[in-house]
Write an enzyme that holds these catalytic residues in place. Structure first.
Site, PDB file in Angstrom:
ATOM      1  N   ASP A 127     -68.113 -56.220  57.500  1.00 34.19           N
ATOM      2  CA  ASP A 127     -67.496 -55.568  56.418  1.00 34.19           C
ATOM      3  C   ASP A 127     -67.305 -56.733  55.420  1.00 34.19           C
ATOM      4  O   ASP A 127     -67.308 -57.940  55.680  1.00 34.19           O
ATOM      5  CB  ASP A 127     -66.155 -54.904  56.832  1.00 34.19           C
ATOM      6  CG  ASP A 127     -65.301 -54.626  55.632  1.00 34.19           C
ATOM      7  OD1 ASP A 127     -65.852 -53.670  54.860  1.00 34.19           O
ATOM      8  OD2 ASP A 127     -64.092 -54.998  55.470  1.00 34.19           O
ATOM      9  N   ASP A 142     -64.753 -56.320  51.920  1.00 36.85           N
ATOM     10  CA  ASP A 142     -63.464 -56.296  51.463  1.00 36.85           C
ATOM     11  C   ASP A 142     -62.392 -56.450  52.312  1.00 36.85           C
ATOM     12  O   ASP A 142     -62.474 -55.659  53.364  1.00 36.85           O
ATOM     13  CB  ASP A 142     -63.238 -55.211  50.658  1.00 36.85           C
ATOM     14  CG  ASP A 142     -64.345 -55.083  49.322  1.00 36.85           C
ATOM     15  OD1 ASP A 142     -64.464 -56.149  48.166  1.00 36.85           O
ATOM     16  OD2 ASP A 142     -65.123 -54.108  49.206  1.00 36.85           O
ATOM     17  N   GLY A 194     -64.600 -47.292  44.894  1.00 35.19           N
ATOM     18  CA  GLY A 194     -64.099 -47.229  44.020  1.00 35.19           C
ATOM     19  C   GLY A 194     -63.925 -45.856  42.858  1.00 35.19           C
ATOM     20  O   GLY A 194     -62.783 -45.509  42.414  1.00 35.19           O
ATOM     21  N   GLU A 228     -64.248 -42.889  44.340  1.00 30.04           N
ATOM     22  CA  GLU A 228     -63.581 -41.909  44.919  1.00 30.04           C
ATOM     23  C   GLU A 228     -62.160 -42.021  44.981  1.00 30.04           C
ATOM     24  O   GLU A 228     -61.379 -41.204  44.784  1.00 30.04           O
ATOM     25  CB  GLU A 228     -63.949 -42.049  46.519  1.00 30.04           C
ATOM     26  CG  GLU A 228     -65.330 -41.484  46.704  1.00 30.04           C
ATOM     27  CD  GLU A 228     -66.580 -42.752  46.462  1.00 30.04           C
ATOM     28  OE1 GLU A 228     -66.264 -43.687  45.870  1.00 30.04           O
ATOM     29  OE2 GLU A 228     -67.712 -42.427  46.936  1.00 30.04           O
ATOM     30  N   ARG A 229     -61.932 -43.714  44.784  1.00 28.18           N
ATOM     31  CA  ARG A 229     -60.271 -43.871  44.563  1.00 28.18           C
ATOM     32  C   ARG A 229     -59.827 -43.283  43.218  1.00 28.18           C
ATOM     33  O   ARG A 229     -58.441 -42.790  43.235  1.00 28.18           O
ATOM     34  CB  ARG A 229     -60.305 -45.391  44.851  1.00 28.18           C
ATOM     35  CG  ARG A 229     -58.989 -46.096  44.933  1.00 28.18           C
ATOM     36  CD  ARG A 229     -59.024 -47.344  45.589  1.00 28.18           C
ATOM     37  NE  ARG A 229     -59.462 -47.359  46.744  1.00 28.18           N
ATOM     38  CZ  ARG A 229     -60.255 -48.332  47.357  1.00 28.18           C
ATOM     39  NH1 ARG A 229     -60.715 -49.481  46.504  1.00 28.18           N
ATOM     40  NH2 ARG A 229     -60.676 -48.629  48.342  1.00 28.18           N
ATOM     41  N   ASP A 246     -61.476 -55.026  58.664  1.00 24.55           N
ATOM     42  CA  ASP A 246     -60.058 -55.375  58.366  1.00 24.55           C
ATOM     43  C   ASP A 246     -59.208 -54.121  58.289  1.00 24.55           C
ATOM     44  O   ASP A 246     -58.032 -54.322  58.258  1.00 24.55           O
ATOM     45  CB  ASP A 246     -59.925 -56.172  57.232  1.00 24.55           C
ATOM     46  CG  ASP A 246     -60.271 -55.180  56.208  1.00 24.55           C
ATOM     47  OD1 ASP A 246     -61.333 -54.849  55.832  1.00 24.55           O
ATOM     48  OD2 ASP A 246     -59.353 -55.001  55.191  1.00 24.55           O
TER      49      ASP A 246
END
Ligand code: XBP
Ligand code: MG
Length: 251
Positions: A10, A12, A54, A56-57, A180
């Site tokens: 992953d 971020d 982003g 979608e956020r 994470d």
């Protein structure tokens, strides 16, 4: 027992703590530039991280009344500006790799393990992080960069992991994912891939029940020992996470 042949990373929060001081700041720059009153402060952004991607956020924040309604084209335009700002922040060298990331990547590369990326982030943002935080040689060392809208459903859907495995011709049984967040862990788990989680400030309260190892970071030999939050495989001598530990997850 399966042999470890592949690591899928992953980006971020795992390679680097990009969310709070990278993506969040870049979103706010794009909002201000476009005349939107909205500013995502640190706790608010933590809530919004429930949704990956982003664009979608932004949509999620609109739906919960944080921003005014706008058509998809405007969201996409805002997000494109945000990505440009993010790339500039990364080019300034603001966001270092997390402890142990380079060490573990180098160890795996030297051992001939296939390396890949599986992220919801926009491809050009990923490229910026590789170029400025990891080093250009890593463009050749990662056998696949699976990112962003390349699959229709983002994490927690398994699609990006399945896409990466497919591109590599790898089996989930020979792969370990490094994540994470709860959404990231769920995505790896749904693809049938063992998963190590390194938590950060935004994800330390997430539910990682069923993950194969949960630690505060990968750690370094010459620093304090990492905090081990869950170790269901009962790996011993966990001062820092090594390739040998990852191999034991597949035993
Ligand atoms: C990361 C994300 C991304 C970034 C922003 O999740 O959700 O959306 O926050 O990137 P993960 P974009 O670490 O699980 O991949 O704005 O480029 O989407
Ligand atoms: Mg992540």
């Amino acid at each position: 027992m399966s042999e470890l042949k592949c690591l899928l990373w992953d980006v971020d929060g795992t390679l680097a703590d990009t969310e709070r001081d990278g993506h969040r700041v870049a979103f706010n720059m794009a909002f201000a530039e476009a005349g939107h009153e909205r500013e995502w402060d640190v706790p608010t952004y933590g809530e919004l991280l429930a949704v990956t991607g982003g664009k979608e956020r932004i949509r999620f924040d609109i739906d919960r009344g944080g921003m005014h309604e706008m058509p998809y084209e405007e969201i996409a335009g805002l997000h494109a500006r945000k990505t440009a700002h993010y790339e500039s922040l990364i080019a300034e060298g603001r966001i270092p790799l997390r402890p142990g990331v380079r060490r573990l990547l180098e160890e795996a590369w030297a051992a001939g393990i296939t390396l890949g990326v599986a992220t919801t982030t926009t491809p050009s943002a990923l490229d910026a992080l590789i170029e400025h935080s990891l080093g250009k040689e890593w463009f050749d060392r990662f056998a696949v960069l699976a990112a962003g809208d390349i699959v229709p459903a983002k994490k927690p859907a398994p699609d990006i992991y399945n896409y990466a495995l497919d591109k590599l011709g790898m089996s989930a049984a020979n792969t370990v994912a490094l994540e994470d967040s709860e959404n990231g862990w769920k995505a790896a788990n749904a693809a049938g891939i063992k998963c190590v989680v390194t938590v950060n400030d935004y994800t330390c309260d997430h539910d990682f029940g069923g993950a194969d190892l949960v630690v505060s970071e990968f750690g370094e030999a010459d620093r304090d020992a990492v905090e081990v939050l869950d170790n269901p495989h009962k790996l011993g001598e966990l001062h820092h996470v090594t390739l040998a530990h990852l191999k034991q997850l597949l035993v």
